[in-house]
Design a protein around this motif. Structure first.
Motif, PDB file in Angstrom:
ATOM      1  N   LYS A   8       0.824  -1.201   0.000  1.00  0.00           N
ATOM      2  CA  LYS A   8       0.000   0.000   0.000  1.00  0.00           C
ATOM      3  C   LYS A   8       0.864   1.259   0.000  1.00  0.00           C
ATOM      4  CE  LYS A   8      -3.758   2.121   2.572  1.00  0.00           C
ATOM      5  NZ  LYS A   8      -4.556   2.055   3.789  1.00  0.00           N
ATOM      6  N   ASN A   9       1.976   1.214   0.712  1.00  0.00           N
ATOM      7  CA  ASN A   9       2.873   2.365   0.826  1.00  0.00           C
ATOM      8  C   ASN A   9       4.095   2.236  -0.071  1.00  0.00           C
ATOM      9  OD1 ASN A   9       1.223   3.451   2.894  1.00  0.00           O
ATOM     10  ND2 ASN A   9       2.182   2.065   4.359  1.00  0.00           N
ATOM     11  N   TYR A  10       4.024   1.416  -1.098  1.00  0.00           N
ATOM     12  CA  TYR A  10       5.170   1.168  -1.970  1.00  0.00           C
ATOM     13  C   TYR A  10       5.646   2.467  -2.605  1.00  0.00           C
ATOM     14  CZ  TYR A  10       8.020  -0.488  -5.808  1.00  0.00           C
ATOM     15  OH  TYR A  10       9.062  -0.690  -6.686  1.00  0.00           O
ATOM     16  N   ARG A  11       6.923   2.684  -2.519  1.00  0.00           N
ATOM     17  CA  ARG A  11       7.559   3.842  -3.140  1.00  0.00           C
ATOM     18  C   ARG A  11       8.832   3.336  -3.792  1.00  0.00           C
ATOM     19  NH1 ARG A  11       5.262   8.240  -4.167  1.00  0.00           N
ATOM     20  NH2 ARG A  11       6.370  10.174  -3.956  1.00  0.00           N
ATOM     21  N   SER A  12       8.947   3.530  -5.069  1.00  0.00           N
ATOM     22  CA  SER A  12      10.099   3.037  -5.811  1.00  0.00           C
ATOM     23  C   SER A  12      11.373   3.732  -5.360  1.00  0.00           C
ATOM     24  CB  SER A  12       9.893   3.265  -7.310  1.00  0.00           C
ATOM     25  OG  SER A  12      11.020   2.812  -8.021  1.00  0.00           O
ATOM     26  N   THR A  13      12.459   2.988  -5.376  1.00  0.00           N
ATOM     27  CA  THR A  13      13.761   3.552  -5.034  1.00  0.00           C
ATOM     28  C   THR A  13      14.532   3.970  -6.282  1.00  0.00           C
ATOM     29  OG1 THR A  13      14.725   1.326  -5.018  1.00  0.00           O
ATOM     30  CG2 THR A  13      13.943   2.197  -2.910  1.00  0.00           C
ATOM     31  N   THR A  23       6.357   3.251  -9.377  1.00  0.00           N
ATOM     32  CA  THR A  23       5.367   3.418  -8.317  1.00  0.00           C
ATOM     33  C   THR A  23       3.958   3.380  -8.892  1.00  0.00           C
ATOM     34  OG1 THR A  23       6.913   4.723  -6.996  1.00  0.00           O
ATOM     35  CG2 THR A  23       4.585   4.943  -6.453  1.00  0.00           C
ATOM     36  N   TRP A  24       3.729   4.044 -10.026  1.00  0.00           N
ATOM     37  CA  TRP A  24       2.408   4.070 -10.644  1.00  0.00           C
ATOM     38  C   TRP A  24       1.984   2.667 -11.079  1.00  0.00           C
ATOM     39  CZ3 TRP A  24       0.294   2.781 -15.329  1.00  0.00           C
ATOM     40  CH2 TRP A  24      -1.016   3.186 -15.529  1.00  0.00           C
TER      41      TRP A  24
END
Length: 192
Positions: A8-13, A23-24
């Motif tokens: 749910k909180n995934y943010r690409s590095t 991320t999208w």
């Protein structure tokens, strides 16, 4: 943090626009998979209730589930690649030092990405053939080719994910199985 919370909180590095794309895509995959599974469950339960109360199944239920299975399967390809959950045979790979594993992972990811894009190309040809035949689903009267639009989408997203993983390995000192999963094994003895 549970796996659901981390997704749910995934943010690409990945840096810049690549990170935004990653991320999208992650959010779109999660939504598609969640909605697909929920709709399949609702459809199946409704079919069972109909069979129990009315004595016959919903005539369209099997076709709806067929559509959802195709959607979930091919949306799930990218999800599995994103989370490093693909099948690996790593005896040779594990014997290499970190630098060798990273370069081998880059080669594997690039090759897999090319294969996914090739499968996307061939699946578009298959869809074109189905379109030309004009077949429709008997109950829903939906053209069959529409069901399989998820196939090239899934292959494309998976190809992009492997390409992003190769880029992540090119720009990092660690070895990554996906854009955010570092290579390594969990200690299973302490997880009791």
């Amino acid at each position: 943090m549970t796996e659901e919370e981390s997704e749910k909180n995934y943010r690409s590095t990945l840096p810049g626009p690549l990170g935004m794309v990653d991320t999208w895509i992650s959010k779109a995959e999660s939504t598609i998979l969640a909605m697909g599974v929920i709709l399949m469950a609702i459809n199946t339960v409704a079919n069972v209730i109909s069979r129990f109360l009315l004595g016959e199944s919903l005539h369209f239920s099997e076709e709806v589930n067929r559509i959802l299975i195709v959607m979930i399967t091919f949306a799930g390809l990218g999800y599995a690649a994103r989370h490093g959950r693909h099948i690996r045979m790593s005896a040779f790979y594990d014997a290499l030092p970190t630098g060798g594993r990273r370069w081998l992972m880059i080669i594997i990811c690039l090759f897999t990405s090319v294969v996914m894009f090739a499968l996307c190309y061939y699946s578009i040809g298959y869809i074109s053939t189905l379109y030309g035949r004009g077949r429709v689903l008997p109950s829903l009267s939906i053209p069959v080719w529409i069901i399989y639009l998820w196939v090239p989408v899934g292959f494309t997203i998976t190809g992009i994910q492997y390409l992003l993983t190769a880029i992540k390995n090119l720009t990092s000192r660690d070895v990554y199985l996906s854009t955010h999963v570092v290579d390594g094994y969990k200690d299973t003895e302490t997880e009791v």
